[in-house]
Scaffold this motif. Structure first.
Motif, PDB file in Angstrom:
ATOM      1  N   ARG A 135      47.841  60.760  73.137  1.00 54.90           N
ATOM      2  CA  ARG A 135      46.435  60.774  73.564  1.00 54.90           C
ATOM      3  C   ARG A 135      45.600  59.983  72.553  1.00 54.90           C
ATOM      4  O   ARG A 135      45.268  60.495  71.495  1.00 54.90           O
ATOM      5  CB  ARG A 135      45.880  62.215  73.613  1.00 54.90           C
ATOM      6  CG  ARG A 135      46.451  63.092  74.688  1.00 54.90           C
ATOM      7  CD  ARG A 135      45.803  62.862  76.041  1.00 54.90           C
ATOM      8  NE  ARG A 135      46.296  63.887  76.955  1.00 54.90           N
ATOM      9  CZ  ARG A 135      45.635  65.000  77.234  1.00 54.90           C
ATOM     10  NH1 ARG A 135      44.450  65.224  76.721  1.00 54.90           N
ATOM     11  NH2 ARG A 135      46.154  65.894  78.048  1.00 54.90           N
ATOM     12  N   ASP A 136      45.305  58.766  72.902  1.00 58.04           N
ATOM     13  CA  ASP A 136      44.581  57.880  71.993  1.00 58.04           C
ATOM     14  C   ASP A 136      43.077  58.005  72.243  1.00 58.04           C
ATOM     15  O   ASP A 136      42.557  57.467  73.214  1.00 58.04           O
ATOM     16  CB  ASP A 136      45.074  56.446  72.223  1.00 58.04           C
ATOM     17  CG  ASP A 136      44.342  55.432  71.375  1.00 58.04           C
ATOM     18  OD1 ASP A 136      43.462  55.841  70.583  1.00 58.04           O
ATOM     19  OD2 ASP A 136      44.636  54.235  71.501  1.00 58.04           O
ATOM     20  N   ASN A 137      42.383  58.732  71.371  1.00 59.39           N
ATOM     21  CA  ASN A 137      40.927  58.875  71.484  1.00 59.39           C
ATOM     22  C   ASN A 137      40.223  58.255  70.276  1.00 59.39           C
ATOM     23  O   ASN A 137      39.102  58.626  69.944  1.00 59.39           O
ATOM     24  CB  ASN A 137      40.556  60.360  71.582  1.00 59.39           C
ATOM     25  CG  ASN A 137      41.181  61.022  72.800  1.00 59.39           C
ATOM     26  OD1 ASN A 137      41.097  60.502  73.909  1.00 59.39           O
ATOM     27  ND2 ASN A 137      41.819  62.167  72.604  1.00 59.39           N
ATOM     28  N   ASP A 138      40.924  57.339  69.597  1.00 58.15           N
ATOM     29  CA  ASP A 138      40.347  56.785  68.367  1.00 58.15           C
ATOM     30  C   ASP A 138      39.448  55.575  68.650  1.00 58.15           C
ATOM     31  O   ASP A 138      39.219  55.199  69.792  1.00 58.15           O
ATOM     32  CB  ASP A 138      41.457  56.437  67.367  1.00 58.15           C
ATOM     33  CG  ASP A 138      42.389  55.349  67.895  1.00 58.15           C
ATOM     34  OD1 ASP A 138      41.934  54.506  68.690  1.00 58.15           O
ATOM     35  OD2 ASP A 138      43.576  55.341  67.504  1.00 58.15           O
ATOM     36  N   LYS A 139      38.944  54.948  67.575  1.00 55.80           N
ATOM     37  CA  LYS A 139      38.011  53.817  67.699  1.00 55.80           C
ATOM     38  C   LYS A 139      38.704  52.488  67.383  1.00 55.80           C
ATOM     39  O   LYS A 139      38.074  51.514  67.028  1.00 55.80           O
ATOM     40  CB  LYS A 139      36.834  54.005  66.725  1.00 55.80           C
ATOM     41  CG  LYS A 139      36.097  55.311  66.874  1.00 55.80           C
ATOM     42  CD  LYS A 139      35.264  55.345  68.140  1.00 55.80           C
ATOM     43  CE  LYS A 139      34.460  56.632  68.209  1.00 55.80           C
ATOM     44  NZ  LYS A 139      33.906  56.849  69.556  1.00 55.80           N
ATOM     45  N   TYR A 140      40.017  52.513  67.480  1.00 52.14           N
ATOM     46  CA  TYR A 140      40.829  51.362  67.080  1.00 52.14           C
ATOM     47  C   TYR A 140      41.473  50.751  68.318  1.00 52.14           C
ATOM     48  O   TYR A 140      41.775  51.456  69.271  1.00 52.14           O
ATOM     49  CB  TYR A 140      41.887  51.872  66.084  1.00 52.14           C
ATOM     50  CG  TYR A 140      42.901  50.872  65.603  1.00 52.14           C
ATOM     51  CD1 TYR A 140      42.504  49.648  65.089  1.00 52.14           C
ATOM     52  CD2 TYR A 140      44.254  51.189  65.634  1.00 52.14           C
ATOM     53  CE1 TYR A 140      43.452  48.752  64.623  1.00 52.14           C
ATOM     54  CE2 TYR A 140      45.204  50.283  65.169  1.00 52.14           C
ATOM     55  CZ  TYR A 140      44.803  49.073  64.675  1.00 52.14           C
ATOM     56  OH  TYR A 140      45.740  48.189  64.209  1.00 52.14           O
ATOM     57  N   ASP A 141      41.673  49.438  68.308  1.00 53.76           N
ATOM     58  CA  ASP A 141      42.326  48.775  69.444  1.00 53.76           C
ATOM     59  C   ASP A 141      43.736  49.338  69.660  1.00 53.76           C
ATOM     60  O   ASP A 141      44.177  49.503  70.784  1.00 53.76           O
ATOM     61  CB  ASP A 141      42.444  47.263  69.192  1.00 53.76           C
ATOM     62  CG  ASP A 141      41.082  46.581  69.230  1.00 53.76           C
ATOM     63  OD1 ASP A 141      40.142  47.206  69.770  1.00 53.76           O
ATOM     64  OD2 ASP A 141      40.964  45.450  68.717  1.00 53.76           O
ATOM     65  N   GLY A 142      44.420  49.602  68.554  1.00 56.09           N
ATOM     66  CA  GLY A 142      45.760  50.204  68.624  1.00 56.09           C
ATOM     67  C   GLY A 142      45.664  51.718  68.730  1.00 56.09           C
ATOM     68  O   GLY A 142      44.648  52.259  69.175  1.00 56.09           O
ATOM     69  N   ASN A 143      46.718  52.381  68.301  1.00 55.02           N
ATOM     70  CA  ASN A 143      46.785  53.835  68.407  1.00 55.02           C
ATOM     71  C   ASN A 143      47.108  54.401  67.020  1.00 55.02           C
ATOM     72  O   ASN A 143      48.247  54.392  66.572  1.00 55.02           O
ATOM     73  CB  ASN A 143      47.878  54.197  69.429  1.00 55.02           C
ATOM     74  CG  ASN A 143      48.016  55.691  69.654  1.00 55.02           C
ATOM     75  OD1 ASN A 143      47.638  56.503  68.798  1.00 55.02           O
ATOM     76  ND2 ASN A 143      48.564  56.055  70.798  1.00 55.02           N
ATOM     77  N   CYS A 144      46.047  54.871  66.340  1.00 53.28           N
ATOM     78  CA  CYS A 144      46.200  55.351  64.952  1.00 53.28           C
ATOM     79  C   CYS A 144      47.222  56.483  64.867  1.00 53.28           C
ATOM     80  O   CYS A 144      48.069  56.504  63.976  1.00 53.28           O
ATOM     81  CB  CYS A 144      44.869  55.880  64.420  1.00 53.28           C
ATOM     82  SG  CYS A 144      43.580  54.648  64.240  1.00 53.28           S
TER      83      CYS A 144
HETATM   84 CA   LIG Z   1      42.881  53.256  70.296  1.00 54.81          CA
END
Ligand SMILES: [Ca+2]
Length: 431
Positions: free
Chosen positions: A337-346
């Protein structure tokens, strides 16, 4: 085909069939929130997790062994057929030939027969050794089966009773302490918004303060590489004597921090590999609902000597580092579940769940590095397989030894508090 490997493989297979019967329908993505959490025994999630990791290896090993045995059996059969054919041919030659010619042909054939018979003897010897290996493994599998029966008995019902759960209950650990509890241990709590009670470890000090512990790292015994559901429900083990590692669960943390009208303080305590201890307090700490992806919010850094890593950190690479590594207002992310602010997945890169931004200056669910030191290479190709980080105390490439995250009402944080708290207020950490 190392015999120890096969023995282990057989044992694990047996263990798997055992636990799959016990945890039927269970899987990594569907852990029952109240099944076993808080016992010394593994949670069903933990058992399923362990077995699922080992199952493919075990199956491959057994398949390979099966193939090898079939191949050897085929070889031996083929050789036996050849010898029979040779003997028949020799007899036929004897019947159809004159004495001299027969003598030449049959000695050549007899040499062939002898050669093939040697091959058969060698292969029979190999089969004999393999059969010994199989019997030896069967004995070990029987032993392991016996062991797993014993383990199953230990981990079934009586186990629950071996863990001492205190009788006082309350909305949280401060409530429990207010009602007279004076010893740290396991208590059932039921926050105002909760539909049912759940088990927590309460740390109760001599000032009557009751901390509800929501996260604990101490030795790397629990893998924090978990999916959304596991972070939601919690994982690891609770213990009455604070000897185990766990994440209490985002849903429970949400209930504990959104019910009370009194602001809640999140206290973070850290220990490094040299035995130094630091702490950081954040007041008006809340974790939102699952609808809001368990968003982290707090009012402000309330004090401590570990520094305010939640506010982000200027790593010196880029002026925007501090903004993009702050944590207040971030939603929770896991590898699935990618809810971060990064293009990738932290969370995928770090392999653990946290309130990721792009990505972090504080990360207490990071990978456990024994000894603390790790290199850019250890951290993986993207440099993100990070350790347990609180960057305002120890900068990059240093993973902390122990962490504790615990909750207490703001009104109690300083009431009769420890000298160290009072002394250290205002001494905002170094960097
Ligand atoms: Ca992301």
């Amino acid at each position: 085909m190392a015999s120890s490997l096969l023995a282990t493989a057989g044992g694990l297979l047996l263990l798997f069939s055992f636990s799959s019967a016990q945890t039927r329908g269970d899987s990594l993505a569907s852990c029952n929130p109240n099944d076993g959490f808080g016992r010394y025994c593994p949670t069903t999630c933990g058992v399923a997790d362990y077995m699922l990791n080992y199952m493919p290896v075990v199956t491959d090993d057994l398949d390979q062994m099966q193939k090898d045995l079939e191949r050897i059996a085929n070889l031996t059969q083929g050789t036996e057929e050849t010898v029979v054919y040779m003997k028949d041919a020799a007899t036929a030659a004897q019947k159809s030939s004159g004495p001299d010619q027969y003598f030449r042909r049959s000695s050549s054939m007899l040499e062939d027969v002898l050669r093939f018979e040697k091959t058969i003897i060698t292969q029979e010897q190999q089969m004999f050794e393999l059969q010994n290996l199989i019997s030896s493994n069967e004995r070990r599998m029987a032993d392991l089966k016996q062991l797993s029966i014993q383990l199953q008995q230990t981990c079934s019902e009586p186990c629950k009773d071996e863990v001492e759960v205190q009788t006082i209950t309350g909305t949280d650990c401060q409530d429990v302490a207010n009602k007279g509890a004076t010893t740290s241990g396991l208590y059932y709590v039921k926050p105002l918004k909760a539909t049912e009670q759940f088990l927590v470890y309460c740390e109760i000090d001599s000032f009557g303060r009751g901390f509800t512990v929501i996260q604990r790292r101490r030795d790397g015994s629990v893998d924090f590489h978990k999916d959304w559901t596991q972070y939601k429900e919690g994982f690891g083990y609770l213990s009455p004597d604070d000897t185990t590692e766990y994440w209490l669960g985002n849903e429970k943390i949400h209930l504990l921090t959104t019910g009370p009208t009194i602001p809640t303080v999140l206290r973070i305590e850290l220990v490094d590999w040299e035995g130094n201890k630091r702490y950081a307090d954040y007041t008006m700490f809340r974790v939102g609902s699952e609808m809001d992806m368990y968003r982290l919010t707090y009012g402000y850094y309330f004090g401590g000597d570990a520094g305010d890593a939640f506010d982000g950190f200027d790593f010196g690479d880029d002026p925007s580092d501090k903004f993009y590594t702050s944590h207040n207002g971030m939603q929770f992310s896991t590898f699935d579940r990618d809810n971060d602010k990064y293009d990738g997945n932290c969370a995928q890169q770090d392999g653990s769940g946290w309130w990721m931004n792009r990505c972090h200056a504080a990360h207490l669910n990071g990978k456990y590095y024994q000894g603390g030191r790790y290199t850019e290479k250890d951290a993986g190709e993207h440099g993100y397989d990070n350790g347990i980080i609180w960057v305002t105390w120890h900068t990059r490439w240093y993973s902390l030894k122990e962490t504790t995250m615990k909750l207490i009402p703001l009104s109690r944080i300083t009431a009769g508090g420890q000298q160290s708290d009072l002394k250290q207020f205002g001494g905002l950490g170094d960097s």
